[in-house]
Design a protein around this motif. Structure first.
Motif, PDB file in Angstrom:
ATOM      1  N   SER A  77      -7.166  -2.028   4.469  1.00 15.93           N
ATOM      2  CA  SER A  77      -7.315  -0.620   4.064  1.00 15.93           C
ATOM      3  C   SER A  77      -6.885  -0.425   2.617  1.00 15.93           C
ATOM      4  O   SER A  77      -6.112   0.483   2.292  1.00 15.93           O
ATOM      5  CB  SER A  77      -6.482   0.282   4.990  1.00 15.93           C
ATOM      6  N   LEU A  78      -7.386  -1.272   1.757  1.00 16.82           N
ATOM      7  CA  LEU A  78      -6.970  -1.228   0.356  1.00 16.82           C
ATOM      8  C   LEU A  78      -7.423   0.054  -0.331  1.00 16.82           C
ATOM      9  O   LEU A  78      -8.494   0.603  -0.034  1.00 16.82           O
ATOM     10  CB  LEU A  78      -7.505  -2.454  -0.378  1.00 16.82           C
ATOM     11  N   ARG A  79      -6.586   0.486  -1.255  1.00 20.16           N
ATOM     12  CA  ARG A  79      -6.807   1.724  -1.999  1.00 20.16           C
ATOM     13  C   ARG A  79      -6.838   1.414  -3.497  1.00 20.16           C
ATOM     14  O   ARG A  79      -6.257   0.417  -3.933  1.00 20.16           O
ATOM     15  CB  ARG A  79      -5.671   2.699  -1.710  1.00 20.16           C
ATOM     16  N   PRO A  80      -7.461   2.271  -4.286  1.00 17.76           N
ATOM     17  CA  PRO A  80      -7.458   2.028  -5.741  1.00 17.76           C
ATOM     18  C   PRO A  80      -6.051   1.887  -6.314  1.00 17.76           C
ATOM     19  O   PRO A  80      -5.848   1.098  -7.257  1.00 17.76           O
ATOM     20  CB  PRO A  80      -8.169   3.269  -6.289  1.00 17.76           C
ATOM     21  N   VAL A 123      -5.542  -8.243  -8.269  1.00 20.71           N
ATOM     22  CA  VAL A 123      -6.227  -7.519  -7.194  1.00 20.71           C
ATOM     23  C   VAL A 123      -6.748  -6.217  -7.781  1.00 20.71           C
ATOM     24  O   VAL A 123      -5.979  -5.436  -8.337  1.00 20.71           O
ATOM     25  CB  VAL A 123      -5.280  -7.237  -6.016  1.00 20.71           C
ATOM     26  N   THR A 124      -8.050  -6.014  -7.666  1.00 18.11           N
ATOM     27  CA  THR A 124      -8.668  -4.797  -8.172  1.00 18.11           C
ATOM     28  C   THR A 124      -9.419  -4.118  -7.036  1.00 18.11           C
ATOM     29  O   THR A 124     -10.277  -4.739  -6.400  1.00 18.11           O
ATOM     30  CB  THR A 124      -9.633  -5.098  -9.325  1.00 18.11           C
ATOM     31  N   VAL A 125      -9.068  -2.876  -6.793  1.00 17.86           N
ATOM     32  CA  VAL A 125      -9.710  -2.094  -5.736  1.00 17.86           C
ATOM     33  C   VAL A 125     -10.517  -0.980  -6.405  1.00 17.86           C
ATOM     34  O   VAL A 125      -9.945  -0.065  -6.995  1.00 17.86           O
ATOM     35  CB  VAL A 125      -8.682  -1.506  -4.755  1.00 17.86           C
ATOM     36  N   SER A 126     -11.821  -1.102  -6.317  1.00 11.19           N
ATOM     37  CA  SER A 126     -12.683  -0.160  -7.011  1.00 11.19           C
ATOM     38  C   SER A 126     -14.062  -0.152  -6.364  1.00 11.19           C
ATOM     39  O   SER A 126     -14.541  -1.181  -5.885  1.00 11.19           O
ATOM     40  CB  SER A 126     -12.822  -0.549  -8.489  1.00 11.19           C
ATOM     41  N   LEU A 146     -11.879  -8.666  -6.593  1.00 11.27           N
ATOM     42  CA  LEU A 146     -12.373  -7.285  -6.615  1.00 11.27           C
ATOM     43  C   LEU A 146     -12.821  -6.906  -5.208  1.00 11.27           C
ATOM     44  O   LEU A 146     -13.602  -7.647  -4.590  1.00 11.27           O
ATOM     45  CB  LEU A 146     -13.530  -7.170  -7.601  1.00 11.27           C
ATOM     46  N   VAL A 147     -12.358  -5.783  -4.720  1.00 11.40           N
ATOM     47  CA  VAL A 147     -12.709  -5.330  -3.385  1.00 11.40           C
ATOM     48  C   VAL A 147     -12.907  -3.816  -3.422  1.00 11.40           C
ATOM     49  O   VAL A 147     -12.283  -3.117  -4.227  1.00 11.40           O
ATOM     50  CB  VAL A 147     -11.622  -5.736  -2.368  1.00 11.40           C
ATOM     51  N   LYS A 148     -13.751  -3.312  -2.552  1.00 13.35           N
ATOM     52  CA  LYS A 148     -13.994  -1.877  -2.479  1.00 13.35           C
ATOM     53  C   LYS A 148     -12.904  -1.187  -1.677  1.00 13.35           C
ATOM     54  O   LYS A 148     -12.255  -1.822  -0.821  1.00 13.35           O
ATOM     55  CB  LYS A 148     -15.354  -1.614  -1.845  1.00 13.35           C
ATOM     56  N   PRO A 149     -12.682   0.082  -1.929  1.00  9.79           N
ATOM     57  CA  PRO A 149     -11.697   0.818  -1.131  1.00  9.79           C
ATOM     58  C   PRO A 149     -11.987   0.692   0.359  1.00  9.79           C
ATOM     59  O   PRO A 149     -13.148   0.757   0.786  1.00  9.79           O
ATOM     60  CB  PRO A 149     -11.867   2.260  -1.618  1.00  9.79           C
ATOM     61  N   GLY A 150     -10.910   0.467   1.116  1.00  8.07           N
ATOM     62  CA  GLY A 150     -11.053   0.237   2.541  1.00  8.07           C
ATOM     63  C   GLY A 150     -11.208  -1.214   2.919  1.00  8.07           C
ATOM     64  O   GLY A 150     -11.139  -1.555   4.111  1.00  8.07           O
ATOM     65  N   GLY A 151     -11.424  -2.064   1.941  1.00 12.30           N
ATOM     66  CA  GLY A 151     -11.612  -3.479   2.194  1.00 12.30           C
ATOM     67  C   GLY A 151     -10.303  -4.223   2.395  1.00 12.30           C
ATOM     68  O   GLY A 151      -9.221  -3.633   2.385  1.00 12.30           O
ATOM     69  N   SER A 152     -10.442  -5.545   2.569  1.00 17.06           N
ATOM     70  CA  SER A 152      -9.281  -6.398   2.849  1.00 17.06           C
ATOM     71  C   SER A 152      -9.282  -7.623   1.942  1.00 17.06           C
ATOM     72  O   SER A 152     -10.343  -8.089   1.510  1.00 17.06           O
ATOM     73  CB  SER A 152      -9.290  -6.869   4.314  1.00 17.06           C
ATOM     74  N   ARG A 167       4.240  -6.447  -7.115  1.00 16.17           N
ATOM     75  CA  ARG A 167       3.021  -6.162  -7.861  1.00 16.17           C
ATOM     76  C   ARG A 167       3.355  -5.369  -9.119  1.00 16.17           C
ATOM     77  O   ARG A 167       4.346  -4.655  -9.165  1.00 16.17           O
ATOM     78  CB  ARG A 167       2.013  -5.402  -6.998  1.00 16.17           C
ATOM     79  N   GLN A 168       2.484  -5.534 -10.097  1.00 11.81           N
ATOM     80  CA  GLN A 168       2.688  -4.852 -11.372  1.00 11.81           C
ATOM     81  C   GLN A 168       1.356  -4.361 -11.910  1.00 11.81           C
ATOM     82  O   GLN A 168       0.446  -5.160 -12.167  1.00 11.81           O
ATOM     83  CB  GLN A 168       3.355  -5.795 -12.376  1.00 11.81           C
ATOM     84  N   ALA A 169       1.269  -3.052 -12.063  1.00 10.20           N
ATOM     85  CA  ALA A 169       0.088  -2.440 -12.644  1.00 10.20           C
ATOM     86  C   ALA A 169       0.293  -2.304 -14.152  1.00 10.20           C
ATOM     87  O   ALA A 169       1.439  -2.294 -14.623  1.00 10.20           O
ATOM     88  CB  ALA A 169      -0.166  -1.079 -12.011  1.00 10.20           C
ATOM     89  N   PRO A 170      -0.775  -2.187 -14.914  1.00  4.42           N
ATOM     90  CA  PRO A 170      -0.630  -2.079 -16.379  1.00  4.42           C
ATOM     91  C   PRO A 170       0.276  -0.925 -16.774  1.00  4.42           C
ATOM     92  O   PRO A 170       0.124   0.193 -16.279  1.00  4.42           O
ATOM     93  CB  PRO A 170      -2.066  -1.848 -16.845  1.00  4.42           C
ATOM     94  N   GLY A 171       1.226  -1.223 -17.632  1.00  2.00           N
ATOM     95  CA  GLY A 171       2.124  -0.198 -18.136  1.00  2.00           C
ATOM     96  C   GLY A 171       3.215   0.231 -17.180  1.00  2.00           C
ATOM     97  O   GLY A 171       3.957   1.172 -17.466  1.00  2.00           O
ATOM     98  N   LYS A 172       3.317  -0.458 -16.043  1.00  2.00           N
ATOM     99  CA  LYS A 172       4.324  -0.092 -15.046  1.00  2.00           C
ATOM    100  C   LYS A 172       5.266  -1.254 -14.773  1.00  2.00           C
ATOM    101  O   LYS A 172       4.995  -2.390 -15.140  1.00  2.00           O
ATOM    102  CB  LYS A 172       3.639   0.368 -13.758  1.00  2.00           C
TER     103      LYS A 172
END
Length: 125
Positions: A85-88, A121-124, A11-17, A38-43
Motif C-alpha cells: 500500500s505504498l504512498r507518494p 524507492v519512488t512512489v508515483s 519506481l512503483v505506483k501508489p498502492g503498489g508493493s 529512510r531519507q527524503a530529499p532535504g529531510k
C-alpha cells in the motif's frame, strides 16, 4: 565488521508493493539488531522499522504500521522490508543498518554501527 547491501528499490505506483532486501557479509549479522531508515530529499534520516537480533521483536514507525513488515533470515544473512500500500510520501532512499550494541535495536541512527549505501524507492503515478 558487517557490510550491508540493499536491493529491491524502484519506481512503483501508489498502492503498489516492493520488497527490499539487505544482504550482509561478515559473521556478526546474527548478533546484530537490524533497522530500516529512510531519507527524503532535504529531510533527516527517519526510522522506519527495527527487528531484534533473534527476530522475535519488531517495531514500526506510526506512518508505516500495518503496511510494512520487517523480517530477517539469519541463516541467509539477509534482512527484508516488505512494503505494501505504498504512498507518494514513502518516496525516499531506504537504508538498512545493523546495531551490535542494542539487542532489540533502536529508533535512533546514532545507535547503529553499520550502514548500507541505500536504495531508492519512488512512489508515483
Amino acid at each position: 565488521q558487517v557490510q550491508l547491501v540493499e536491493s529491491g528499490g524502484g519506481l512503483v505506483k501508489p498502492g503498489g508493493s516492493l520488497r527490499l532486501s539487505c544482504a550482509a557479509s561478515g559473521r556478526t549479522f546474527s548478533r546484530s539488531a537490524m533497522g530500516w531508515f529512510r531519507q527524503a530529499p532535504g529531510k533527516e534520516r527517519d526510522f522506519v522499522a527495527v527487528i531484534s537480533r533473534n527476530g522475535y521483536s519488531t517495531s514500526y514507525a506510526d506512518s508505516v504500521k500495518g503496511r510494512f513488515t520487517i523480517s530477517r533470515d539469519n541463516a541467509k544473512n539477509t534482512g527484508y522490508l516488505q512494503m505494501n500500500s505504498l504512498r507518494p510520501e514513502d518516496t525516499a532512499v531506504y537504508y538498512c543498518a545493523a546495531s551490535l550494541r542494542y539487542e532489540g535495536g533502536s529508533y535512533y541512527p546514532r545507535d547503529y554501527d553499520y550502514w548500507g549505501l541505500g536504495t531508492q524507492v519512488t512512489v508515483s503515478s
